[in-house]
Structure formats: structure tokens, C-alpha cells
Write an enzyme that holds these catalytic residues in place. Structure first.
Site: not given
Ligand SMILES: Cc1cn([C@H]2C[C@H](O)[C@@H](COP(=O)(O)OP(=O)(O)O[C@H]3O[C@@H](C)C(=O)[C@@H](O)[C@H]3O)O2)c(=O)[nH]c1=O
Length: 184
Positions: A28, A61, A70, A130, A167-168
């Protein structure tokens, strides 16, 4: 399922009970009643899944409005997963905890709302899944730099420089972040 509060006690490491047999295994991964008893009453509204290669670092983030809790886990490979307390009234504000999550230990980490979150991939590939307590809201998304000196996160040395999204790469410091303007 075993629930173990970490040094920042609101962050909880969850170890599932795994039933192995000749077919493979069963476990589970979420049970509302147990989760509520150990982590608090939350409802989840979004599930996410990402794949990354070795050395990818995503984070740190958070959302200044609609903060997301999360519940994270790794279904393939391994990551070093980090939660940073950015709740300004918290006695552990600015502190971090980190754990290895991998497909072998099958552990999950509960990262409550009010934390910045990120992970570093230590295996060739990692699949990261997640559940979130609030919806993705890019207009409120912020990033604290992974190597922010005030946090002094001890990321594992895997011999590969962290690979970051654009972005990061523009992540800010803890104090530059907009968190003081919010009710986190
Ligand atoms: C996070 C997210 C991104 N996206 C899209 C936006 C973008 O075009 C693409 C990739 O997004 P990102 O580069 O922000 O993905 P990522 O860097 O994987 O962002 C994630 O990082 C980890 C550490 C977290 O904690 C998450 O909450 C989230 O912020 O996906 C969504 O459509 N929905 C979502 O919930």
C-alpha cells in the site's frame, strides 16, 4: 506502514509494508486514515511523475500562495530528497532534512506545506512520483538556489555536477525569496 518524524518533526519518513511473493511484491502506498493519524488532515488534489537522469537536481521549489504539501517517492532509481523549512514562525525555520529515497527502500517522504523541496538524482535514471495537496500555480512558484549558503545543504558527492533547469539556475537566497511577504 511505519511513520518516522525526522529532525524537523513535521517532515515524516514513511516505510511501507512490502509483501513479496513469487509473483513480485505488493504494498500500500497511501492509506488516508493512517496518513491522517501521523501527518495530519490533508487532501490531495494532484499527482505528478517526473523522470530524470543522473546528476539532475530539481529544486528547491515552493509556492508563495497555495503552498503544496507533497508526499513523494521514487519508483525507479534513487534520489537524495531535501525539505527546507521556510515557515517563518517555525523554530526550525531555515533548517533542512535530507533522505535517500530509492526503489529498494520504497520509502516515502511527507513534505508539508510551508517547505521548499528538491532532489538530486544519484542513480542513472530516477522516476519520481508524488501527490500534492494543492494545484500547481506557476504564477506563485519560487525557487531557492540549491547551493544557497545560508542553508548549507550537504548534497551527496556523486562525481557529477548538478544539472539544473534554467529556472533553477536563477534560484534566489532564502532571504531574497518572497516568503516574508506571505503567510507561510
Ligand atoms: C510542477 C509542474 C510542472 N508542470 C509543467 C511546467 C513545465 O512546462 C514542465 C516542467 O516543470 P518544472 O521544470 O517546474 O518541473 P520540476 O522542476 O520537476 O518541478 C518540480 O520540482 C520538484 C522538486 C517539486 O517539488 C515539484 O513541486 C515541482 O516544483 O511541467 C505542470 O504542468 N504541472 C506541474 O505541477
Amino acid at each position: 506502514m511505519e511513520f518516522k518524524p525526522l529532525e524537523i518533526p513535521d517532515v515524516v519518513l514513511i516505510t511501507p509494508r512490502v509483501f513479496g511473493d513469487e509473483r513480485g511484491f505488493f504494498m500500500e502506498t497511501f492509506r488516508q486514515s493512517e496518513f491522517e493519524a501521523h501527518c495530519g488532515k490533508y487532501s490531495f488534489v494532484q499527482d505528478n511523475h517526473s523522470r530524470s537522469t543522473k546528476g539532475v537536481l530539481r529544486g528547491l521549489h515552493y509556492q508563495i500562495e497555495h503552498p503544496q504539501g507533497k508526499l513523494v517517492r521514487v519508483t525507479r532509481g534513487e534520489v537524495f530528497d531535501v525539505a527546507v523549512d521556510i515557515r517563518r514562525d517555525s523554530p526550525t525555520f531555515g533548517k533542512w532534512v535530507g533522505v535517500y529515497l530509492n526503489e529498494e527502500n520504497k520509502q516515502m517522504l511527507w513534505v508539508p506545506p510551508g517547505f521548499a523541496h528538491g532532489f538530486y538524482v544519484t542513480s542513472e535514471v530516477a522516476e519520481f512520483q508524488y501527490k500534492c495537496t494543492d494545484y500547481y500555480a506557476p504564477e506563485y512558484e519560487c525557487c531557492i538556489a540549491w547551493n544557497e549558503s545560508d542553508l548549507a545543504i550537504r548534497w551527496p558527492d556523486i562525481g557529477v555536477a548538478p544539472s539544473l533547469s534554467l529556472k533553477d539556475q536563477k534560484g534566489c537566497t532564502l532571504f531574497e525569496s518572497e516568503l516574508f511577504a506571505t503567510g507561510l
